[in-house]
Design a protein around this motif. Structure first.
Motif, PDB file in Angstrom:
ATOM      1  N   THR A 151       2.580   1.741  -6.292  1.00 32.13           N
ATOM      2  CA  THR A 151       1.628   2.937  -5.461  1.00 32.13           C
ATOM      3  C   THR A 151       0.840   3.379  -6.595  1.00 32.13           C
ATOM      4  O   THR A 151      -0.232   3.508  -6.426  1.00 32.13           O
ATOM      5  CB  THR A 151       2.509   3.899  -4.894  1.00 32.13           C
ATOM      6  OG1 THR A 151       3.314   3.458  -4.019  1.00 32.13           O
ATOM      7  CG2 THR A 151       1.770   4.886  -4.341  1.00 32.13           C
TER       8      THR A 151
ATOM      9  N   PRO B  31      -0.052  -0.413  -1.946  1.00 31.34           N
ATOM     10  CA  PRO B  31       0.729   0.349  -1.031  1.00 31.34           C
ATOM     11  C   PRO B  31       2.061  -0.272  -1.052  1.00 31.34           C
ATOM     12  O   PRO B  31       2.069  -1.531  -1.004  1.00 31.34           O
ATOM     13  CB  PRO B  31       0.096   0.225   0.253  1.00 31.34           C
ATOM     14  CG  PRO B  31      -1.315  -0.011   0.033  1.00 31.34           C
ATOM     15  CD  PRO B  31      -1.379  -0.682  -1.280  1.00 31.34           C
TER      16      PRO B  31
ATOM     17  N   ARG C  87       1.453  -3.445   3.464  1.00 38.67           N
ATOM     18  CA  ARG C  87       2.277  -3.017   2.152  1.00 38.67           C
ATOM     19  C   ARG C  87       2.995  -4.042   1.691  1.00 38.67           C
ATOM     20  O   ARG C  87       3.195  -5.153   2.203  1.00 38.67           O
ATOM     21  CB  ARG C  87       3.251  -1.857   2.814  1.00 38.67           C
ATOM     22  CG  ARG C  87       2.584  -0.710   3.501  1.00 38.67           C
ATOM     23  CD  ARG C  87       3.610   0.453   3.800  1.00 38.67           C
ATOM     24  NE  ARG C  87       2.990   1.423   4.657  1.00 38.67           N
ATOM     25  CZ  ARG C  87       3.120   1.525   5.972  1.00 38.67           C
ATOM     26  NH1 ARG C  87       3.687   0.665   6.749  1.00 38.67           N
ATOM     27  NH2 ARG C  87       2.549   2.484   6.421  1.00 38.67           N
TER      28      ARG C  87
END
Length: 409
Positions: A86, A91, A129
């Motif tokens: 992050t 992400p 992600r």
């Protein structure tokens, strides 16, 4: 776009700096358009530290509680790696084994994966992600935390790759591939560009620490392309693939060995049907795996001597069980030896080449190494020798079969 599952071992995530380096590598894969799932181990030394804490309270820690304790190691790593990703603008979301429902049986400390619910992982991947999953752990049907045994993160990674139908499962570790034998024992060991699943399965089962045996079983069963790479240097690593037409060129692909062996013998057992089951049944019920087995005619024709090997960690409980069984059977004596090792030749080319065993035995005899037990299969020959001969035996066989030489085209 490819779906890649990457696994990083304890040394690869052993410090904040190394975790940041892993995050950089993972980000490069994602930035080129791939979907990435990362499976991680506990930071190096952490599992040993937790076991040491447990043993300060119980000599043999209660298995269920030990699993609860040990699972925390990977939980630390997944959170730190997700934070590192992050921070680098990638992400990420972390999950414990229970959160992604890695369902196992209830054999604490040695659990086996039964099923994985990949829906949650897929949803995160579709959302862009990176998914970071704790290796080595799962949950049973009662909701209890379980662990998969040493090296279980490899199995977690391959099982997740199979569930997701990943394009490749990459195992990043502190070595840059699979070698003909351990380079720390034989400096002339050579890295293999590829090895068959069958050979890797034998190597893993016979003591090679590069991959856990169950991870190779999973990969072979579900046809998951598997590659072993270094976390610390670039390279193609070793591809573990299905047998091809070139395997007959190499008689032997590698030499595996195990220092963690112990031998148990019960002497003077009545020679009657069912005696092997009566000896090994209680051992199996204690969840102790038996490896090599030899049964010989005893001092007289009415008795037999029965010998088998177990992992050295299981030596004490197995000896205790065997002594009880021997008393019930009226056997003469029980003996044990925890100072033995196993050395094995592995190669699918054995199927089409004769004389491998005789050359192996002759090479060891020339160095004065006495063979205590022998076991064979289609693609491997294993011998048990005294522990003091391990390094000499491996080097002798490595030279005898020319494994340090470049592979021929």
């Amino acid at each position: 776009m490819a779906l890649i599952v990457q696994k990083y071992g304890g040394t690869s995530v052993g410090s904040i700096e190394r975790i940041q380096a892993v995050a950089e590598r993972v980000k490069r894969w994602r930035d080129q358009g791939d979907q990435v799932v990362v499976v991680v181990s506990a930071m190096s030394g952490e599992t040993d530290r937790l076991i040491k804490l447990a043993k300060q309270l119980q000599e043999r820690p209660e298995p269920r509680e030990l699993d609860v304790l040990l699972s925390t190691g990977e939980q630390v790593t997944i959170a730190l790696l997700s934070m590192a990703l992050t921070a680098q603008g990638c992400p990420a979301r972390s999950y414990t084994g229970a959160q992604v429902h890695i369902l196992t049986d209830s054999a604490h400390n040695k659990a086996r994966i039964r099923d994985i619910d990949a829906a949650r992982v897929r949803a995160d991947l579709e959302a862009g992600r990176v998914v970071v999953v704790a290796g080595f752990q799962g949950i049973d049907e009662q909701g209890d935390i379980t662990t998969l045994g040493r090296g279980g993160s490899d199995t977690s990674a391959v099982a997740i790759a199979a569930a997701l139908k990943a394009d490749e499962c990459q195992i990043y570790t502190d070595v840059d591939g699979v070698y003909t034998t351990d380079p720390r024992v034989e400096p002339k060991a050579r890295k293999l560009d590829r090895i068959t699943f069958e050979e890797m399965l034998e190597m893993a089962s016979l003591g090679s620490k590069v991959l856990q045996i169950r991870s190779v079983e999973f990969a072979g069963k579900y046809r998951v392309p598997l590659r072993v790479l270094s976390s610390f240097e670039e390279g193609e690593g070793t591809l573990i693939s299905f047998e091809d037409n070139d395997v007959e060129d190499a008689k032997i692909s590698g030499i595996a060995f195990s220092r963690d062996e112990a031998k148990l013998t019960v002497l003077g057992v009545p020679d009657q049907p069912g005696v092997a089951h009566r000896i090994l049944g209680p051992i199996a019920e204690a969840n102790i795996e038996v490896d090599m087995i030899v049964q010989n005619v005893g001092a007289d024709e009415s008795t037999t001597d029965f010998t088998f090997t177990v992992h050295r960690n299981d030596y004490a409980p197995a000896l205790e069980i065997l002594q009880r069984t021997a008393n019930e059977l009226g056997a003469r004596q029980v003996t044990g030896d925890a100072s033995i090792v196993k050395i094995s030749l592995v190669g699918v080319g054995m199927r089409s080449h004769a004389g491998i065993a005789s050359r192996m035995f002759a090479s060891l005899a020339k160095e004065g190494i006495n063979i205590r037990m022998i076991s064979t299969s289609e693609i491997k020959i294993s011998v048990v020798v005294d522990e003091k001969y391990l390094e000499l035996g491996v080097r002798t066989l490595h030279d005898a079969f020319g494994l340090g030489q470049p592979a021929t085209a």
